[in-house]
Design an enzyme around this catalytic site. Structure first.
Site, PDB file in Angstrom:
ATOM      1  N   ASN A 110     161.483  11.529 104.044  1.00 23.65           N
ATOM      2  CA  ASN A 110     161.245  12.790 104.749  1.00 23.65           C
ATOM      3  C   ASN A 110     162.120  13.896 104.184  1.00 23.65           C
ATOM      4  OD1 ASN A 110     163.254  14.118 106.887  1.00 23.65           O
ATOM      5  ND2 ASN A 110     163.762  11.939 106.754  1.00 23.65           N
ATOM      6  N   PHE A 114     165.242  19.915 109.374  1.00 22.47           N
ATOM      7  CA  PHE A 114     165.656  20.360 110.721  1.00 22.47           C
ATOM      8  C   PHE A 114     164.629  21.292 111.359  1.00 22.47           C
ATOM      9  CE2 PHE A 114     170.552  20.016 109.795  1.00 22.47           C
ATOM     10  CZ  PHE A 114     170.464  18.636 109.849  1.00 22.47           C
ATOM     11  N   SER A 174     172.419  15.196 106.651  1.00 20.23           N
ATOM     12  CA  SER A 174     171.014  15.322 106.278  1.00 20.23           C
ATOM     13  C   SER A 174     170.948  15.787 104.823  1.00 20.23           C
ATOM     14  CB  SER A 174     170.296  16.333 107.157  1.00 20.23           C
ATOM     15  OG  SER A 174     169.051  16.645 106.550  1.00 20.23           O
ATOM     16  N   ASN A 176     168.435  17.271 103.573  1.00 20.89           N
ATOM     17  CA  ASN A 176     167.371  18.269 103.452  1.00 20.89           C
ATOM     18  C   ASN A 176     167.798  19.685 103.819  1.00 20.89           C
ATOM     19  OD1 ASN A 176     165.476  16.238 102.692  1.00 20.89           O
ATOM     20  ND2 ASN A 176     165.478  15.573 104.833  1.00 20.89           N
ATOM     21  N   THR A 177     169.079  19.882 104.062  1.00 18.70           N
ATOM     22  CA  THR A 177     169.618  21.224 104.283  1.00 18.70           C
ATOM     23  C   THR A 177     170.651  21.445 103.187  1.00 18.70           C
ATOM     24  OG1 THR A 177     169.227  21.168 106.662  1.00 18.70           O
ATOM     25  CG2 THR A 177     170.928  22.673 105.909  1.00 18.70           C
ATOM     26  N   LYS A 216     178.048  11.891 112.009  1.00 17.01           N
ATOM     27  CA  LYS A 216     177.043  11.066 111.323  1.00 17.01           C
ATOM     28  C   LYS A 216     177.128  11.285 109.821  1.00 17.01           C
ATOM     29  CE  LYS A 216     172.187   9.782 111.394  1.00 17.01           C
ATOM     30  NZ  LYS A 216     170.956   9.840 112.191  1.00 17.01           N
ATOM     31  N   ASN A 245     172.844   8.086 107.761  1.00 20.86           N
ATOM     32  CA  ASN A 245     171.630   8.879 107.633  1.00 20.86           C
ATOM     33  C   ASN A 245     170.764   8.294 106.504  1.00 20.86           C
ATOM     34  OD1 ASN A 245     169.841  11.183 107.795  1.00 20.86           O
ATOM     35  ND2 ASN A 245     171.564  12.297 108.691  1.00 20.86           N
TER      36      ASN A 245
END
Ligand SMILES: Cc1cc2nc3c(=O)[nH]c(=O)nc-3n(C[C@H](O)[C@H](O)[C@H](O)COP(=O)(O)O)c2cc1C
Length: 340
Positions: A110, A114, A174, A176-177, A216, A245
């Protein structure tokens, strides 16, 4: 029963299936029906971070990002629910498609980024829920907040969610940021943790209740880096660490459809990497800080493995997509068997 639902859901695009599942689980929750879908897990009480859990198997962050189906997930038997990641302001996330199944590997990739409706919406959902069990709220920063100002976003979210959360998770992992994962290291981590701890102390005084803070982290760390994170968490007096994660690695999915999509890989291929991080953390932390293990639990055995590696609690996400609610009870039973 879930195998039939899964067959239908897997005919839809992953994101449509995700939205439909949240709608159905949410609706079932409002009608109080979800308990009928699956046999309730055994009571396997555990006390962690000063909180009492009816069982040690939780819902991982990212499945119910906006808190839309809290009662529904709780009725499926989870011992705790983590909602979010939520950011101060609503944001759309990355362009679609951004969610991919790799069923041959029981994996997901994925790059959601967010996508969420913002902290105020999430709190309205929390207040509308009847659930009174352990609720974690996972917080992050908006995409357009420069990473140097990330602390402002975390503090803004912490202040708002504090009175409504059993614990708060600080998501610095994450993939993805852009830039987010840099907050896991060195001075950036130290400054972030110190600022959060100071605010936690003020809020403890204001509300007369200390809400634990968990961090996390990512699985893509050397043992040395993991040890540095562990000592930073101890120095800052954090309450827990969540490991891990998704991974940027692609081991275990080589040659499969979608394996080259950008984003974080979860499910079976991240399992060993993630458990290794738990082992390194457990040896560095030596019981001074609890570990919540997440990554690649697709059957009961893997949940027990995480506890044996040093975790006090586990969470599931991708395994829930592939196995459905029966995985919760299976994981609870496997962990209970360790105690015998
Ligand atoms: C589609 C998707 C979205 C996710 N979103 C978040 C998120 O918003 N915040 C977060 O902390 N973790 C998020 N995660 C990571 C999961 O919480 C979990 O740490 C990771 O997937 C490993 O566990 P699993 O192998 O059981 O899926 C997401 C994972 C997936 C697959």
């Amino acid at each position: 029963m879930y195998s039939l639902a899964r067959e239908l859901l897997f005919k839809l695009s992953p994101e449509t299936a995700h939205e439909l599942s949240i709608d159905l689980i949410g609706a079932g929750g409002r009608l109080g029906l979800n308990g009928l879908l699956t046999k309730a897990p055994a009571r396997v009480p555990v006390s962690v971070m000063g909180l009492e859990f009816p069982n040690p198997v939780g819902l991982a962050a990212g499945l119910d990002k906006n808190g839309d189906a809290i009662d529904g997930f709780a009725q499926l038997g989870f011992g705790f629910i983590e909602i979010g990641t939520v950011t101060p302001r609503a944001q759309p996330g990355n362009p679609k498609p951004r969610l991919f199944r790799l069923p041959e590997a029981e994996a997901v990739i994925n790059r959601m980024g967010f996508n969420n409706l913002g902290v105020d919406h999430l709190l309205a959902r929390v207040q509308a829920a009847k659930y009174n069990g352990v609720l974690g709220i996972n917080i992050g920063k908006n995409f357009d907040t420069p990473v140097e100002r990330a602390v402002d976003d975390y503090l803004a979210c912490l202040e708002k969610v504090y009175p409504h959360a059993s614990y708060v998770t600080v998501n610095v992992s994450s993939p993805n940021t852009p830039g987010l994962r840099s907050l896991q290291f060195g001075d950036s981590l130290k400054e972030l943790l110190e600022a959060l701890r100071r605010r936690q102390e003020d809020l403890t005084e204001e509300y007369g209740r200390r809400v634990p803070l968990a961090i996390k982290i990512a699985p893509d760390m050397s043992d040395e880096e993991t040890a540095l994170v562990a000592s930073a968490l101890l120095n800052a007096d954090m309450d827990a660490v969540i490991a891990t994660n998704t991974t940027l690695g692609r081991e275990g999915v080589d040659g499969l459809a979608h394996a080259d999509e950008a984003g974080g890989l979860s499910g079976a291929p991240v399992r060993d990497k993630s458990t290794h991080i738990v082992r390194v953390l457990a040896s560095e932390l030596a019981g001074r800080l609890p570990i919540i293990a997440v990554g690649g639990i697709t059957d009961g055995r893997h949940a027990a493995e995480k506890i044996a590696a040093g975790a006090s609690l586990v969470q599931i996400y991708s395994g829930f997509i592939y196995k459905g609610p029966a995985l919760i009870r299976e994981a609870v039973d496997a962990i209970a068997a360790l105690r015998k």
